[in-house]
Design an enzyme around this catalytic site. Structure first.
Site, PDB file in Angstrom:
ATOM      1  N   GLY A  71     -13.469   3.496 -25.688  1.00  0.00           N
ATOM      2  CA  GLY A  71     -14.612   4.211 -25.156  1.00  0.00           C
ATOM      3  C   GLY A  71     -15.683   3.275 -24.628  1.00  0.00           C
ATOM      4  O   GLY A  71     -15.455   2.079 -24.432  1.00  0.00           O
ATOM      5  N   CYS A  72     -16.844   3.831 -24.405  1.00  0.00           N
ATOM      6  CA  CYS A  72     -17.978   3.085 -23.850  1.00  0.00           C
ATOM      7  C   CYS A  72     -18.289   1.850 -24.681  1.00  0.00           C
ATOM      8  O   CYS A  72     -18.500   1.943 -25.885  1.00  0.00           O
ATOM      9  CB  CYS A  72     -19.199   3.996 -23.799  1.00  0.00           C
ATOM     10  SG  CYS A  72     -20.739   3.154 -23.400  1.00  0.00           S
ATOM     11  N   PHE A  73     -18.341   0.689 -24.049  1.00  0.00           N
ATOM     12  CA  PHE A  73     -18.572  -0.527 -24.836  1.00  0.00           C
ATOM     13  C   PHE A  73     -20.001  -0.649 -25.341  1.00  0.00           C
ATOM     14  O   PHE A  73     -20.283  -1.468 -26.205  1.00  0.00           O
ATOM     15  CB  PHE A  73     -18.123  -1.797 -24.104  1.00  0.00           C
ATOM     16  CG  PHE A  73     -18.503  -1.952 -22.659  1.00  0.00           C
ATOM     17  CD1 PHE A  73     -19.667  -1.424 -22.136  1.00  0.00           C
ATOM     18  CD2 PHE A  73     -17.669  -2.670 -21.809  1.00  0.00           C
ATOM     19  CE1 PHE A  73     -20.013  -1.600 -20.801  1.00  0.00           C
ATOM     20  CE2 PHE A  73     -17.999  -2.852 -20.461  1.00  0.00           C
ATOM     21  CZ  PHE A  73     -19.178  -2.313 -19.962  1.00  0.00           C
TER      22      PHE A  73
END
Length: 224
Positions: A56-58
């Site tokens: 997912g979003c880092f």
């Protein structure tokens, strides 16, 4: 192997927020990413090892792994694609093949690869293809990029046990792929939560997730 599996799911109140919703000022301040990490360059320090995860979003995942005792460095970047040295905008166009990923350097005498896998599995939903909550696209896919056969075997075994345990009502779609590249993301992506903790995305998305993570993994956190 038995798993007590309490997953840190997405927060329903965050419906209007996504990692991809960058401000125009961030985009105009976008720095050229000029660092590439190749397999041959992985871990020259005999006392550390490297793991590469995409879940997912880092912005969210970096903040989680940075808190673990034994993790010495976490770098946000792009992995698994075919475009050399991509920009964030190129990755968001969904044509580069890259996933938002983390390069995690850790001391295996303090935290093991299996423990990192546990955090990986428990801090995202590995059953949603190319999606984590409101973040949709192949750049948000769930991937373990293994650096050697030992990591591959451990990741495959862990995934098989999870599927068999019924921890998730749907099949796990996480892929386990050989590491082939890692491109460091633009400067504004690094240490995002630490530097932007008061931003709405941090307050309404990252902070609630971190609070759940800290309760579940309190025995694995760095000492304050």
């Amino acid at each position: 192997m038995k798993y007590l599996f309490l997953v840190l799911g997405m927060i329903p109140a965050t419906a209007l927020f996504s990692c991809g919703a960058k401000s125009s000022s961030q985009k105009t301040n976008n720095m050229s990413n000029d660092t590439t990490i190749h397999p041959a360059a992985i871990t020259t320090d005999a006392h550390t090892a490297t793991a590469t995860f995409a879940n997912g979003c880092f912005w969210c995942t970096e903040a989680v792994f940075q808190q673990l005792e034994g993790v010495t460095k976490v770098t946000s970047g792009y992995s698994g694609g075919h475009v050399v040295n991509p920009t964030y905008e190129q990755v968001c166009e969904k044509n580069t093949g890259h996933a938002e990923a983390l390069q995690i350097v850790y001391d295996p005498t303090v935290i093991t690869f299996e423990e990192l896998l546990e955090v990986f599995w428990k801090t995202h939903d590995p059953t949603t293809l190319n999606r984590q909550g409101n973040d949709v696209g192949p750049q948000y896919r769930s991937v373990i990029f293994y650096h050697n056969n030992i990591q591959k075997e451990k990741a495959e075994a862990y995934k098989a046990e999870l599927d068999k345990s019924g921890a998730w009502p749907n099949p796990i779609v996480t892929t386990i792929e050989p590491f082939k590249n890692f491109y460091v993301a633009e400067n504004y992506h690094q240490n995002y939560y630490k530097l932007n903790g008061k931003a709405p995305y941090c307050q309404y998305v990252i902070r609630p997730k971190l609070e759940k993570f800290e309760k579940i993994f309190k025995d694995k956190l760095k000492k304050q």
